[in-house]
Write a protein that holds these residues in place. Structure first.
Motif, short mmCIF file in Angstrom:
data_model
loop_
_atom_site.label_atom_id
_atom_site.label_comp_id
_atom_site.label_asym_id
_atom_site.label_seq_id
_atom_site.Cartn_x
_atom_site.Cartn_y
_atom_site.Cartn_z
N LEU A 175 -4.27 9.77 6.52
CA LEU A 175 -4.35 8.69 5.54
C LEU A 175 -3.54 7.48 5.98
O LEU A 175 -3.96 6.33 5.83
N PHE A 176 -2.35 7.75 6.56
CA PHE A 176 -1.52 6.65 7.05
C PHE A 176 -2.23 5.89 8.15
O PHE A 176 -2.26 4.66 8.15
N TYR A 177 -2.80 6.60 9.12
CA TYR A 177 -3.51 5.94 10.21
C TYR A 177 -4.67 5.11 9.68
O TYR A 177 -4.92 4.00 10.15
N ASN A 178 -5.39 5.64 8.70
CA ASN A 178 -6.53 4.89 8.17
C ASN A 178 -6.08 3.64 7.44
O ASN A 178 -6.66 2.57 7.61
N LEU A 179 -5.03 3.77 6.64
CA LEU A 179 -4.53 2.61 5.91
C LEU A 179 -3.98 1.54 6.85
O LEU A 179 -4.01 0.35 6.55
N THR A 195 -4.40 4.59 -1.97
CA THR A 195 -3.38 3.71 -1.40
C THR A 195 -2.01 4.04 -1.97
O THR A 195 -1.02 4.16 -1.23
N ALA A 196 -1.93 4.19 -3.28
CA ALA A 196 -0.66 4.52 -3.92
C ALA A 196 -0.14 5.87 -3.45
O ALA A 196 1.06 6.05 -3.22
N TYR A 197 -1.05 6.83 -3.31
CA TYR A 197 -0.69 8.17 -2.83
C TYR A 197 -0.15 8.10 -1.40
O TYR A 197 0.90 8.69 -1.09
N THR A 198 -0.84 7.38 -0.53
CA THR A 198 -0.39 7.25 0.86
C THR A 198 0.97 6.57 0.93
O THR A 198 1.86 7.01 1.68
N GLU A 199 1.16 5.54 0.16
CA GLU A 199 2.45 4.84 0.15
C GLU A 199 3.54 5.73 -0.41
O GLU A 199 4.70 5.66 0.02
#
Length: 218
Positions: A175-179, A195-199
């Motif tokens: 998810l980090f790489y995609n964001l 987005t909120a979850y990844t952050e």
């Protein structure tokens, strides 16, 4: 047996990062890199195939104990180190965490990373250019995989409840790489919830140590 584990693999690998996140969460001392038996060893070298019959990453060394496959490694680390668990406290929770680790490993990673994002990260087109026709073709499957993740997440802070588990560690690097990817690959940014979850995962102490851009990886 030593308290330190060694993780064979490069730090930019999503699955290596999964293991490193768990090490950070559990406070496990570790080393990481392309080293086997204290000697440099390249991916797919004879030394690598001796410790993983299919030449995959990562491989864990804990004293004389050698273990391959990400899900097996993180379950072992969680069970061996520390009293608090990242696998849930009931049989049902453990089963659900295990279920999502399997779904992420076999399906989400396949559609989002292997079939979609790697077309940009490791271009296979002419003159080393990404094959944008392949990216366009695979995008719906990647989007669908993340919609399934988003549905499971719902309004919970983490994937399987209110506590961080191995399932979250499995998801975090991809998810980090995609964001952090260019707009034409970025699916996570289209979902406020993801987005909120990844952050949220990035802000954890383990995330600040491990979830870094490719340019900062060793």
């Amino acid at each position: 047996m030593t308290d330190t584990v060694h993780i064979f693999g490069p730090t930019f690998s999503t699955f290596v990062r999964v293991v490193l996140l768990v090490c950070e969460e559990k406070g496990i001392p570790y080393t990481v890199g392309r080293i086997i038996d204290e000697k440099p060893a390249e991916t797919h070298s004879p030394e690598h195939f001796k410790v993983h019959p299919f030449g995959k990453l990562p491989v864990m060394f804990h004293g004389d104990f050698v273990l391959a496959e990400t899900a097996s490694i993180v379950r072992y680390l969680d069970s061996t180190f520390g009293e608090e668990t990242l696998q849930g406290n009931s049989a049902q929770q453990k089963a659900e965490v295990d279920q999502w680790c399997s779904l992420i490993t076999h399906y989400v990673d396949y559609h989002v990373v292997r079939q979609f994002m790697l077309e940009q990260l490791i271009p296979k087109g002419e003159n080393g250019e990404p094959r944008f026709d392949v990216i366009t073709e695979k995008r719906p499957l990647a989007e669908n995989a993340l919609k399934i993740v988003e549905k499971q997440l719902g309004d919970k802070p983490y994937l399987v409840g209110r506590e961080f588990t191995l399932a979250d560690a499995m998801l975090a690097p991809m998810l980090f790489y995609n964001l952090d990817s260019p707009d034409f690959l970025n699916i996570v940014a289209h979902s406020n919830r993801l987005t909120a979850y990844t952050e949220r995962l990035q802000r954890r102490e383990s995330g600040t140590m491990i979830l870094k851009p490719l340019s900062q990886s060793r």
